[in-house]
Design a protein around this motif. Sequence first.
Motif, short mmCIF file in Angstrom:
data_model
loop_
_atom_site.label_atom_id
_atom_site.label_comp_id
_atom_site.label_asym_id
_atom_site.label_seq_id
_atom_site.Cartn_x
_atom_site.Cartn_y
_atom_site.Cartn_z
N LEU A 30 -55.84 21.47 86.49
CA LEU A 30 -54.91 20.46 87.01
C LEU A 30 -54.14 19.80 85.87
O LEU A 30 -52.92 19.63 85.93
N CYS A 31 -54.86 19.43 84.82
CA CYS A 31 -54.20 18.79 83.66
C CYS A 31 -53.26 19.77 82.97
O CYS A 31 -52.19 19.38 82.50
N LYS A 32 -53.64 21.05 82.94
CA LYS A 32 -52.81 22.05 82.27
C LYS A 32 -51.48 22.24 82.99
O LYS A 32 -50.44 22.36 82.35
N LYS A 33 -51.53 22.23 84.33
CA LYS A 33 -50.29 22.36 85.10
C LYS A 33 -49.34 21.20 84.80
O LYS A 33 -48.14 21.39 84.62
N HIS A 34 -49.89 19.99 84.70
CA HIS A 34 -49.07 18.82 84.39
C HIS A 34 -48.51 18.91 82.98
O HIS A 34 -47.36 18.56 82.71
N ALA A 35 -49.32 19.42 82.05
CA ALA A 35 -48.91 19.48 80.64
C ALA A 35 -47.76 20.45 80.41
O ALA A 35 -46.89 20.21 79.57
N VAL A 36 -47.73 21.58 81.17
CA VAL A 36 -46.73 22.61 80.89
C VAL A 36 -45.48 22.49 81.77
O VAL A 36 -44.48 23.16 81.49
N GLN A 37 -45.52 21.68 82.82
CA GLN A 37 -44.36 21.58 83.72
C GLN A 37 -43.12 21.10 82.96
O GLN A 37 -43.10 20.00 82.41
N GLY A 38 -42.09 21.96 82.91
CA GLY A 38 -40.85 21.61 82.24
C GLY A 38 -41.01 21.36 80.76
O GLY A 38 -40.22 20.63 80.15
N ASN A 39 -42.03 21.95 80.15
CA ASN A 39 -42.33 21.68 78.74
C ASN A 39 -42.38 22.99 77.96
O ASN A 39 -42.47 24.07 78.52
N GLU A 40 -42.31 22.87 76.64
CA GLU A 40 -42.43 24.03 75.77
C GLU A 40 -43.89 24.48 75.72
O GLU A 40 -44.79 23.68 75.45
N VAL A 41 -44.13 25.76 75.97
CA VAL A 41 -45.49 26.25 76.16
C VAL A 41 -46.30 26.29 74.86
O VAL A 41 -47.44 25.81 74.82
N GLN A 48 -47.38 30.56 80.04
CA GLN A 48 -46.01 30.92 80.43
C GLN A 48 -45.92 31.12 81.95
O GLN A 48 -44.98 30.66 82.59
N ALA A 49 -46.92 31.80 82.51
CA ALA A 49 -46.93 32.03 83.95
C ALA A 49 -47.09 30.73 84.72
O ALA A 49 -46.41 30.49 85.73
N LEU A 50 -47.97 29.86 84.24
CA LEU A 50 -48.22 28.58 84.91
C LEU A 50 -46.98 27.69 84.90
O LEU A 50 -46.75 26.91 85.83
N LYS A 51 -46.17 27.84 83.87
CA LYS A 51 -44.93 27.06 83.77
C LYS A 51 -43.93 27.47 84.85
O LYS A 51 -43.16 26.64 85.34
N HIS A 52 -43.94 28.75 85.24
CA HIS A 52 -42.92 29.28 86.14
C HIS A 52 -43.42 29.58 87.56
O HIS A 52 -42.63 29.93 88.43
#
Length: 299
Positions: free
Chosen positions: A18-29, A92-96
């Motif tokens: 859950l925290c990882k999804k928030h960390a990478v949303q719209g962010n540099e991986v 990268q996948a989680l970001k998209h």
Amino acid sequence: MWMYLGLLAALFLGLHNLCKKHAVQGNEVFPVLLGTIGSGFLVLLPFFIGSQFFPESTKQIGFHIDRIPWQTHGFIFIKSMIMAASWVLAYQALKHLPITIVTPIRSAGPFFTFIGAILIYQERPNSLQWIGFFLIIFSVILYSKIGKKEGINFKRNKWIFAIIGATFLGASSGLYDKFLIQSLELNPQTLQFWFCWYTVLILLVILSLTWFNNPEKRKKFTWRWTIVAVGVLLQAADYFYFKALQDPEALIMLLSAIKRSQILIAVVIGGLIFKEKNKRKKLVPLFGIMAGVFLILYS
């Protein structure tokens, strides 16, 4: 006890996702990944320093980091390379992709571990365990059908291939963990500390080539508190997972499947927090995955 330790690892992994999804949303991986692993390394650093100067104290509290030969360092470095590649693909996948698509695909990891456990460690599943594993795989296929309704084509979307690659590498690392913990007799904190150290070095090399010298990418990076949370939660999950593996009776194929119960947190709570689509439909394959884990646990 190793099964209960596996469930604790699953709890922390679910919160970590859950925290990882928030960390990478719209962010540099890549800087996010370096921040998470670096945070975990800083958590372990005091125990390493304590082990050098106050060895008796760290042994008393059960967090002594042992001195290991260079050959063992080489084995740990191999694990760092495998997991660095897995995390780069997964982040990268989680970001998209939606977390309710990524997490179920990751849940297929036990199937790869299952095959490896049979071929490498000669672990022998019974009939109910076979049913449980194939139920997990069938449920992941159902998720792919739901994913198409969200405009995600599983055959053409490169991020789907990225998360499948990350899942395979992660499963390979899980099989390798049993060798490191049981054959090389590494304690959890020793493995965690040196693994984090080498992973940080690998990520620094990647960032020096792709991010540090790119002003535009640096401007796109946003620091978030969840970056630190991801690192801390991952270390907690790995500690309980490695403690479980120390038990000679622990079966890596079952332990890998038990960890997949983290999906309950990711899909149910994550779907609500990030307001993703088709949450009710995703409950059907979610039930299939949980039933598969149940069969493995109680067979």
